[in-house]
Design a protein around this motif. Structure first.
Motif, PDB file in Angstrom:
ATOM      1  N   ILE A   1      -4.429  -2.171 -10.870  1.00  0.00           N
ATOM      2  CA  ILE A   1      -4.860  -3.580 -10.881  1.00  0.00           C
ATOM      3  C   ILE A   1      -3.732  -4.495 -10.422  1.00  0.00           C
ATOM      4  CG2 ILE A   1      -5.545  -5.465 -12.427  1.00  0.00           C
ATOM      5  CD1 ILE A   1      -7.231  -3.370 -13.937  1.00  0.00           C
ATOM      6  N   SER A   2      -2.506  -4.227 -10.870  1.00  0.00           N
ATOM      7  CA  SER A   2      -1.394  -5.084 -10.446  1.00  0.00           C
ATOM      8  C   SER A   2      -1.143  -4.955  -8.941  1.00  0.00           C
ATOM      9  CB  SER A   2      -0.126  -4.758 -11.230  1.00  0.00           C
ATOM     10  OG  SER A   2       0.305  -3.449 -10.958  1.00  0.00           O
ATOM     11  N   THR A   3      -1.301  -3.762  -8.391  1.00  0.00           N
ATOM     12  CA  THR A   3      -1.133  -3.592  -6.941  1.00  0.00           C
ATOM     13  C   THR A   3      -2.231  -4.314  -6.172  1.00  0.00           C
ATOM     14  OG1 THR A   3      -0.096  -1.439  -7.300  1.00  0.00           O
ATOM     15  CG2 THR A   3      -0.911  -1.901  -5.091  1.00  0.00           C
ATOM     16  N   LEU A   4      -3.457  -4.217  -6.635  1.00  0.00           N
ATOM     17  CA  LEU A   4      -4.556  -4.919  -5.967  1.00  0.00           C
ATOM     18  C   LEU A   4      -4.372  -6.438  -6.029  1.00  0.00           C
ATOM     19  CD1 LEU A   4      -7.624  -2.760  -7.023  1.00  0.00           C
ATOM     20  CD2 LEU A   4      -6.586  -2.936  -4.768  1.00  0.00           C
ATOM     21  N   VAL A   5      -3.890  -6.930  -7.159  1.00  0.00           N
ATOM     22  CA  VAL A   5      -3.632  -8.374  -7.267  1.00  0.00           C
ATOM     23  C   VAL A   5      -2.527  -8.784  -6.311  1.00  0.00           C
ATOM     24  CG1 VAL A   5      -2.701 -10.132  -8.848  1.00  0.00           C
ATOM     25  CG2 VAL A   5      -4.509  -8.612  -9.606  1.00  0.00           C
ATOM     26  N   LEU A   6      -1.471  -8.004  -6.211  1.00  0.00           N
ATOM     27  CA  LEU A   6      -0.379  -8.324  -5.266  1.00  0.00           C
ATOM     28  C   LEU A   6      -0.868  -8.319  -3.817  1.00  0.00           C
ATOM     29  CD1 LEU A   6       2.655  -6.348  -6.728  1.00  0.00           C
ATOM     30  CD2 LEU A   6       2.436  -8.829  -6.471  1.00  0.00           C
ATOM     31  N   ILE A   7      -1.665  -7.339  -3.471  1.00  0.00           N
ATOM     32  CA  ILE A   7      -2.197  -7.277  -2.098  1.00  0.00           C
ATOM     33  C   ILE A   7      -3.121  -8.457  -1.825  1.00  0.00           C
ATOM     34  CG2 ILE A   7      -3.727  -5.958  -0.568  1.00  0.00           C
ATOM     35  CD1 ILE A   7      -2.535  -3.409  -1.800  1.00  0.00           C
ATOM     36  N   TYR A   8      -3.977  -8.790  -2.780  1.00  0.00           N
ATOM     37  CA  TYR A   8      -4.910  -9.896  -2.596  1.00  0.00           C
ATOM     38  C   TYR A   8      -4.178 -11.242  -2.486  1.00  0.00           C
ATOM     39  CZ  TYR A   8      -8.765 -13.091  -3.426  1.00  0.00           C
ATOM     40  OH  TYR A   8      -9.673 -14.091  -3.315  1.00  0.00           O
ATOM     41  N   ASN A   9      -3.195 -11.473  -3.349  1.00  0.00           N
ATOM     42  CA  ASN A   9      -2.480 -12.759  -3.348  1.00  0.00           C
ATOM     43  C   ASN A   9      -1.547 -12.908  -2.154  1.00  0.00           C
ATOM     44  OD1 ASN A   9      -3.698 -13.702  -5.648  1.00  0.00           O
ATOM     45  ND2 ASN A   9      -2.115 -12.883  -6.989  1.00  0.00           N
ATOM     46  N   ASN A  10      -1.086 -11.804  -1.599  1.00  0.00           N
ATOM     47  CA  ASN A  10      -0.165 -11.874  -0.487  1.00  0.00           C
ATOM     48  C   ASN A  10      -0.886 -12.035   0.849  1.00  0.00           C
ATOM     49  OD1 ASN A  10       2.381 -12.020   0.527  1.00  0.00           O
ATOM     50  ND2 ASN A  10       2.664  -9.809   0.648  1.00  0.00           N
ATOM     51  N   GLY A  11      -2.177 -11.695   0.867  1.00  0.00           N
ATOM     52  CA  GLY A  11      -2.923 -11.751   2.122  1.00  0.00           C
ATOM     53  C   GLY A  11      -3.421 -13.097   2.378  1.00  0.00           C
TER      54      GLY A  11
ATOM     55  N   ILE B   1       0.823  -1.205   0.000  1.00  0.00           N
ATOM     56  CA  ILE B   1       0.000   0.000   0.000  1.00  0.00           C
ATOM     57  C   ILE B   1       0.864   1.264   0.000  1.00  0.00           C
ATOM     58  CG2 ILE B   1      -0.328   0.230   2.494  1.00  0.00           C
ATOM     59  CD1 ILE B   1      -3.119   0.605  -0.031  1.00  0.00           C
ATOM     60  N   TYR B   2       2.043   1.191   0.607  1.00  0.00           N
ATOM     61  CA  TYR B   2       2.964   2.332   0.566  1.00  0.00           C
ATOM     62  C   TYR B   2       3.457   2.576  -0.868  1.00  0.00           C
ATOM     63  CZ  TYR B   2       3.315   2.429   5.664  1.00  0.00           C
ATOM     64  OH  TYR B   2       3.052   2.525   6.990  1.00  0.00           O
ATOM     65  N   TYR B   3       3.760   1.503  -1.582  1.00  0.00           N
ATOM     66  CA  TYR B   3       4.163   1.650  -2.980  1.00  0.00           C
ATOM     67  C   TYR B   3       3.040   2.281  -3.799  1.00  0.00           C
ATOM     68  CZ  TYR B   3       8.225  -1.324  -2.151  1.00  0.00           C
ATOM     69  OH  TYR B   3       9.391  -1.839  -1.695  1.00  0.00           O
ATOM     70  N   TYR B   4       1.824   1.873  -3.516  1.00  0.00           N
ATOM     71  CA  TYR B   4       0.690   2.418  -4.260  1.00  0.00           C
ATOM     72  C   TYR B   4       0.490   3.904  -3.940  1.00  0.00           C
ATOM     73  CZ  TYR B   4      -3.879   2.779  -6.416  1.00  0.00           C
ATOM     74  OH  TYR B   4      -4.925   3.148  -7.212  1.00  0.00           O
ATOM     75  N   LEU B   5       0.631   4.271  -2.691  1.00  0.00           N
ATOM     76  CA  LEU B   5       0.502   5.683  -2.327  1.00  0.00           C
ATOM     77  C   LEU B   5       1.607   6.528  -2.966  1.00  0.00           C
ATOM     78  CD1 LEU B   5      -0.541   5.417   1.420  1.00  0.00           C
ATOM     79  CD2 LEU B   5      -1.958   6.094  -0.523  1.00  0.00           C
ATOM     80  N   MET B   6       2.810   5.980  -3.018  1.00  0.00           N
ATOM     81  CA  MET B   6       3.904   6.699  -3.702  1.00  0.00           C
ATOM     82  C   MET B   6       3.616   6.829  -5.193  1.00  0.00           C
ATOM     83  SD  MET B   6       5.927   7.796  -1.500  1.00  0.00           S
ATOM     84  CE  MET B   6       7.299   8.296  -2.487  1.00  0.00           C
ATOM     85  N   PHE B   7       3.055   5.769  -5.791  1.00  0.00           N
ATOM     86  CA  PHE B   7       2.678   5.820  -7.205  1.00  0.00           C
ATOM     87  C   PHE B   7       1.629   6.904  -7.424  1.00  0.00           C
ATOM     88  CE2 PHE B   7      -0.721   4.552 -10.151  1.00  0.00           C
ATOM     89  CZ  PHE B   7      -0.047   4.749 -11.337  1.00  0.00           C
ATOM     90  N   LEU B   8       0.620   6.991  -6.555  1.00  0.00           N
ATOM     91  CA  LEU B   8      -0.422   8.009  -6.710  1.00  0.00           C
ATOM     92  C   LEU B   8       0.142   9.418  -6.588  1.00  0.00           C
ATOM     93  CD1 LEU B   8      -3.445   6.486  -4.786  1.00  0.00           C
ATOM     94  CD2 LEU B   8      -3.107   6.654  -7.250  1.00  0.00           C
ATOM     95  N   LEU B   9       1.099   9.603  -5.711  1.00  0.00           N
ATOM     96  CA  LEU B   9       1.734  10.913  -5.575  1.00  0.00           C
ATOM     97  C   LEU B   9       2.508  11.270  -6.844  1.00  0.00           C
ATOM     98  CD1 LEU B   9       2.402  13.306  -3.691  1.00  0.00           C
ATOM     99  CD2 LEU B   9       4.425  12.018  -2.991  1.00  0.00           C
TER     100      LEU B   9
ATOM    101  N   LEU C   1      -1.908   7.988 -19.900  1.00  0.00           N
ATOM    102  CA  LEU C   1      -1.932   8.080 -18.445  1.00  0.00           C
ATOM    103  C   LEU C   1      -3.031   7.202 -17.843  1.00  0.00           C
ATOM    104  CD1 LEU C   1      -1.238  11.872 -17.952  1.00  0.00           C
ATOM    105  CD2 LEU C   1       0.286   9.973 -17.396  1.00  0.00           C
ATOM    106  N   ASN C   2      -4.159   7.110 -18.513  1.00  0.00           N
ATOM    107  CA  ASN C   2      -5.236   6.246 -18.045  1.00  0.00           C
ATOM    108  C   ASN C   2      -4.813   4.779 -18.070  1.00  0.00           C
ATOM    109  OD1 ASN C   2      -7.740   5.682 -17.064  1.00  0.00           O
ATOM    110  ND2 ASN C   2      -8.835   6.134 -18.956  1.00  0.00           N
ATOM    111  N   LEU C   3      -4.131   4.373 -19.121  1.00  0.00           N
ATOM    112  CA  LEU C   3      -3.634   2.996 -19.227  1.00  0.00           C
ATOM    113  C   LEU C   3      -2.623   2.691 -18.117  1.00  0.00           C
ATOM    114  CD1 LEU C   3      -3.525   0.371 -20.967  1.00  0.00           C
ATOM    115  CD2 LEU C   3      -1.579   1.426 -22.110  1.00  0.00           C
ATOM    116  N   ILE C   4      -1.709   3.616 -17.865  1.00  0.00           N
ATOM    117  CA  ILE C   4      -0.712   3.424 -16.808  1.00  0.00           C
ATOM    118  C   ILE C   4      -1.388   3.327 -15.443  1.00  0.00           C
ATOM    119  CG2 ILE C   4       1.190   4.564 -15.582  1.00  0.00           C
ATOM    120  CD1 ILE C   4       2.073   5.669 -18.331  1.00  0.00           C
ATOM    121  N   PHE C   5      -2.357   4.202 -15.190  1.00  0.00           N
ATOM    122  CA  PHE C   5      -3.043   4.191 -13.900  1.00  0.00           C
ATOM    123  C   PHE C   5      -3.744   2.859 -13.647  1.00  0.00           C
ATOM    124  CE2 PHE C   5      -6.997   4.731 -11.535  1.00  0.00           C
ATOM    125  CZ  PHE C   5      -6.501   5.170 -10.321  1.00  0.00           C
TER     126      PHE C   5
END
Length: 145
Positions: free
Chosen positions: A135-145, A15-23, A126-130
């Protein structure tokens, strides 16, 4: 030390990586907005390379099949009588190749046209990158939990 956030990776939570990405992403969007405004407000002649790119894009977008516009339930549909001289049997027909070439080469390319192309390309990119990163971050969080 950090007991309120669940660990999803050894040194730092995803989630920290995702927040840094959003910034970073919001900073890039802000930069692209400034660039788009500078392009739209520019004066003078457009280089031949940019003119060719805009003309190519106009040809490409003009000759693609258009989706029919369907009226909503709230809209008023008016039916006009059709005369024999004016045949409206193909309302959703695409333009032919010669019309596309005439339209794209006839008008002079301005900086506003270049800005419109920049807006469209950067928005799609930019929409494609976002969505790819989200989606890749959500998949990583879901699979790691």
């Amino acid at each position: 030390m950090n007991t309120t956030i669940p660990q999803s990776s050894s040194p730092v939570a995803y989630i920290y990586y995702y927040l840094m990405f959003l910034l970073l992403y919001s900073s890039i969007v802000f930069f692209f907005c400034i660039m788009a405004l500078r392009i739209h407000d520019r004066k003078g002649s457009v280089s031949s390379c940019l003119q060719k790119m805009v003309q190519w894009y106009r040809k490409r977008s003009c000759c693609q099949p258009k989706r029919p516009v369907r009226p909503s339930d709230d809209s008023v549909v008016r039916i006009h009588p059709v005369s024999e001289e004016h045949d409206d049997t193909k309302p959703y027909d695409t333009c032919n190749q010669s019309d596309c070439e005439k339209n794209s080469e006839e008008s002079e390319i301005t900086w506003s046209d270049v800005g419109d192309l920049f807006d469209e390309v950067s928005a799609k990119t930019l929409n494609l990158i976002f969505w790819a990163f989200s989606i890749s971050t959500l998949v990583l969080i879901y699979n790691n939990g």
